[in-house]
Design a protein around this motif. Sequence first.
Motif, PDB file in Angstrom:
ATOM      1  N   TYR A 405       0.959  -1.206   0.076  1.00 54.80           N
ATOM      2  CA  TYR A 405      -0.160   0.193   0.047  1.00 54.80           C
ATOM      3  C   TYR A 405       0.866   1.047  -0.149  1.00 54.80           C
ATOM      4  O   TYR A 405       1.304   1.726   1.006  1.00 54.80           O
ATOM      5  CB  TYR A 405      -0.897  -0.069   1.044  1.00 54.80           C
ATOM      6  CG  TYR A 405      -2.078   0.912   1.123  1.00 54.80           C
ATOM      7  CD1 TYR A 405      -3.402   0.549   0.809  1.00 54.80           C
ATOM      8  CD2 TYR A 405      -1.806   2.321   1.404  1.00 54.80           C
ATOM      9  CE1 TYR A 405      -4.385   1.366   0.477  1.00 54.80           C
ATOM     10  CE2 TYR A 405      -3.123   3.384   1.210  1.00 54.80           C
ATOM     11  CZ  TYR A 405      -4.229   2.633   0.967  1.00 54.80           C
ATOM     12  OH  TYR A 405      -5.393   3.664   0.633  1.00 54.80           O
ATOM     13  N   THR A 406       1.434   1.623  -1.099  1.00 61.01           N
ATOM     14  CA  THR A 406       2.307   2.827  -1.395  1.00 61.01           C
ATOM     15  C   THR A 406       1.750   3.754  -2.586  1.00 61.01           C
ATOM     16  O   THR A 406       0.781   3.345  -3.095  1.00 61.01           O
ATOM     17  CB  THR A 406       3.631   2.314  -1.751  1.00 61.01           C
ATOM     18  OG1 THR A 406       3.490   1.525  -2.991  1.00 61.01           O
ATOM     19  CG2 THR A 406       4.123   1.182  -0.984  1.00 61.01           C
ATOM     20  N   ASN A 407       2.450   4.795  -2.498  1.00 64.32           N
ATOM     21  CA  ASN A 407       2.062   5.849  -3.598  1.00 64.32           C
ATOM     22  C   ASN A 407       2.604   5.647  -4.856  1.00 64.32           C
ATOM     23  O   ASN A 407       2.556   6.290  -5.795  1.00 64.32           O
ATOM     24  CB  ASN A 407       2.430   7.283  -2.917  1.00 64.32           C
ATOM     25  CG  ASN A 407       1.718   7.803  -1.828  1.00 64.32           C
ATOM     26  OD1 ASN A 407       0.482   7.270  -1.682  1.00 64.32           O
ATOM     27  ND2 ASN A 407       2.378   8.409  -0.979  1.00 64.32           N
ATOM     28  N   LYS A 408       3.532   4.425  -4.900  1.00 67.61           N
ATOM     29  CA  LYS A 408       4.104   4.488  -6.150  1.00 67.61           C
ATOM     30  C   LYS A 408       3.723   3.064  -6.766  1.00 67.61           C
ATOM     31  O   LYS A 408       3.406   2.110  -6.018  1.00 67.61           O
ATOM     32  CB  LYS A 408       5.692   4.396  -5.993  1.00 67.61           C
ATOM     33  CG  LYS A 408       6.322   5.548  -5.546  1.00 67.61           C
ATOM     34  CD  LYS A 408       7.790   5.453  -5.456  1.00 67.61           C
ATOM     35  CE  LYS A 408       8.396   4.472  -4.603  1.00 67.61           C
ATOM     36  NZ  LYS A 408       9.814   4.283  -4.671  1.00 67.61           N
ATOM     37  N   ASN A 442      -1.590   0.671  -5.768  1.00 71.12           N
ATOM     38  CA  ASN A 442      -1.180   1.830  -7.045  1.00 71.12           C
ATOM     39  C   ASN A 442      -0.600   1.438  -8.245  1.00 71.12           C
ATOM     40  O   ASN A 442       0.136   2.035  -8.910  1.00 71.12           O
ATOM     41  CB  ASN A 442      -0.272   2.873  -6.554  1.00 71.12           C
ATOM     42  CG  ASN A 442      -0.940   4.044  -5.933  1.00 71.12           C
ATOM     43  OD1 ASN A 442      -1.747   4.663  -6.557  1.00 71.12           O
ATOM     44  ND2 ASN A 442      -0.505   4.378  -4.617  1.00 71.12           N
ATOM     45  N   GLY A 443      -1.106  -0.055  -8.607  1.00 68.35           N
ATOM     46  CA  GLY A 443      -0.583  -0.592  -9.737  1.00 68.35           C
ATOM     47  C   GLY A 443       0.734  -1.079  -9.967  1.00 68.35           C
ATOM     48  O   GLY A 443       1.519  -1.121  -8.937  1.00 68.35           O
ATOM     49  N   TYR A 444       1.197  -1.303 -11.117  1.00 66.14           N
ATOM     50  CA  TYR A 444       2.446  -1.886 -11.274  1.00 66.14           C
ATOM     51  C   TYR A 444       3.201  -1.269 -12.462  1.00 66.14           C
ATOM     52  O   TYR A 444       2.892  -1.012 -13.541  1.00 66.14           O
ATOM     53  CB  TYR A 444       2.367  -3.453 -11.858  1.00 66.14           C
ATOM     54  CG  TYR A 444       1.374  -4.228 -10.842  1.00 66.14           C
ATOM     55  CD1 TYR A 444       1.809  -4.758  -9.665  1.00 66.14           C
ATOM     56  CD2 TYR A 444      -0.083  -4.212 -11.368  1.00 66.14           C
ATOM     57  CE1 TYR A 444       0.919  -5.201  -9.031  1.00 66.14           C
ATOM     58  CE2 TYR A 444      -0.748  -4.926 -10.606  1.00 66.14           C
ATOM     59  CZ  TYR A 444      -0.360  -5.647  -9.166  1.00 66.14           C
ATOM     60  OH  TYR A 444      -1.141  -6.172  -8.427  1.00 66.14           O
ATOM     61  N   THR A 445       4.651  -1.315 -12.325  1.00 67.24           N
ATOM     62  CA  THR A 445       5.410  -0.679 -13.593  1.00 67.24           C
ATOM     63  C   THR A 445       5.278  -1.358 -14.665  1.00 67.24           C
ATOM     64  O   THR A 445       4.973  -2.535 -14.736  1.00 67.24           O
ATOM     65  CB  THR A 445       6.924  -0.615 -12.993  1.00 67.24           C
ATOM     66  OG1 THR A 445       7.375  -1.909 -12.919  1.00 67.24           O
ATOM     67  CG2 THR A 445       6.923   0.240 -11.616  1.00 67.24           C
TER      68      THR A 445
END
Length: 461
Positions: A405-408, A442-445
């Motif tokens: 659970y992060t902003n990135k 916040n999804g994935y790179t």
Amino acid sequence: MEKFIDREEEMEFLNSEYNKKESSLVILYGRRRIGKTSLIKEFGKDKEMLYFLATEESETQNKMQLSTIIFEQMNLQSVDFSMKDWDSIFKLLISRKTKNKKIIVIDEFQYLGKINPAFPSIFQRIWDTILKDENVMVILCGSLINMMESQVLNYSSPLYGRRTGQIKLKQIPFKNYNEFFTKNLSEKSLIEKYAVTGGVPKYIESFTEGVNIYNEIEKNILNKQSYLYEEPYFLLQHEVSEVGSYFSIIKTIAAGNKKMGNIASCLSVNPTNLSKYIQTLINLDILEREVPITEENPEKSKKGRYNIKDNYISFWFQFIYPNKAFLEMGNNEFVIEKIRNHFIDNHVSFVYENVCKEKMLEYNVSGKLGFTFDKIGRWWNNNEEIDIVAMDSNGSDIIFGECKYTNKPMDVDVLFDLENKSKNVEWKNEYRKEKYILFSVNGYTKRLTELAENRDDVILA
């Protein structure tokens, strides 16, 4: 007005009891504000039902109140308060025969046993001699879990063996949480609200459609006039006699001391003296004991640790209880700033792990994982921890999961780190089939997405 959401399983059970040819006696219990009365009202809305709410007033007052309700429902001209015994009241109640089964609800049943300890025995006699052979369904409902268990469910209770079923009503799962809101809120916003309210319907409905969780915390919790400001006191004061002792234990666990030895050390007491308190809190669904998922004898494991199971209790003991002095002096801004600084890392991120675990259970049914598991939990040793491990104990499939659970967006380093940690998990290492599942709010790179597309052992949830 409390919305009626979820509860399909409970409603199905109540209807099955209602549709039986013989009489039925159902025990419905659970903590305050969990939605017991809403469930009863929804179940009985198209049926003939008499609903009586017992109070802590005298036994005579309760008799008079029930008599009044019966007379009004039967359209009798006047209430005959000469009926001074419970037997006469229940005989009157069933004197008018109905084509359909009559439902009799006694809500807050435990109060009758509190004002007259003999009442469970009295009601046992009423059930055996007056109600059991009639076309009735009786629901005994209560919000004080310890009292309901001792008066109705325990082996020593006079009513033990009479019930035809029981429901311990639990909190609403996260999968149904969005149904409380008319707006389509983001998953992130829903998780942050859920981290405060948990699945307690009354708490959820105190929070608005707004997306700023800190404004809502300030309005609904930091405000000394709000019922949530003192809610844990009310939850525990009727359940236990030593509220201060229980508060000390919960506060210690909320501060990060989760092993029995650490809790005892912080409180300067012998661990054996804590056992009954801890067990009571587990029975009240406030605490849970957890061991690494690979432990073969969980009950005997010395690796057990205790977590606060209830989201609101956890939030309150982390952010409200330790700051009560500031709030009482009106320094709300100082407290809300502390909450802003630590809410996500110290609280929401751990709640998110439980949300992901709930999703895993859904995936287990839908077949998304490619196998079905029968064990799921966390794993840890002295140095490392894995958020989710699920396995098929009768086979060789195992899946390791990480929740962020992060902003990135999550990047490949999380997967590589998870793979390294998984090597330390001792479970059928010689022949197991491993998979990895990643949860990120916040999804994935792009790198991680492409890597997952080229590997059949990696799932991006």
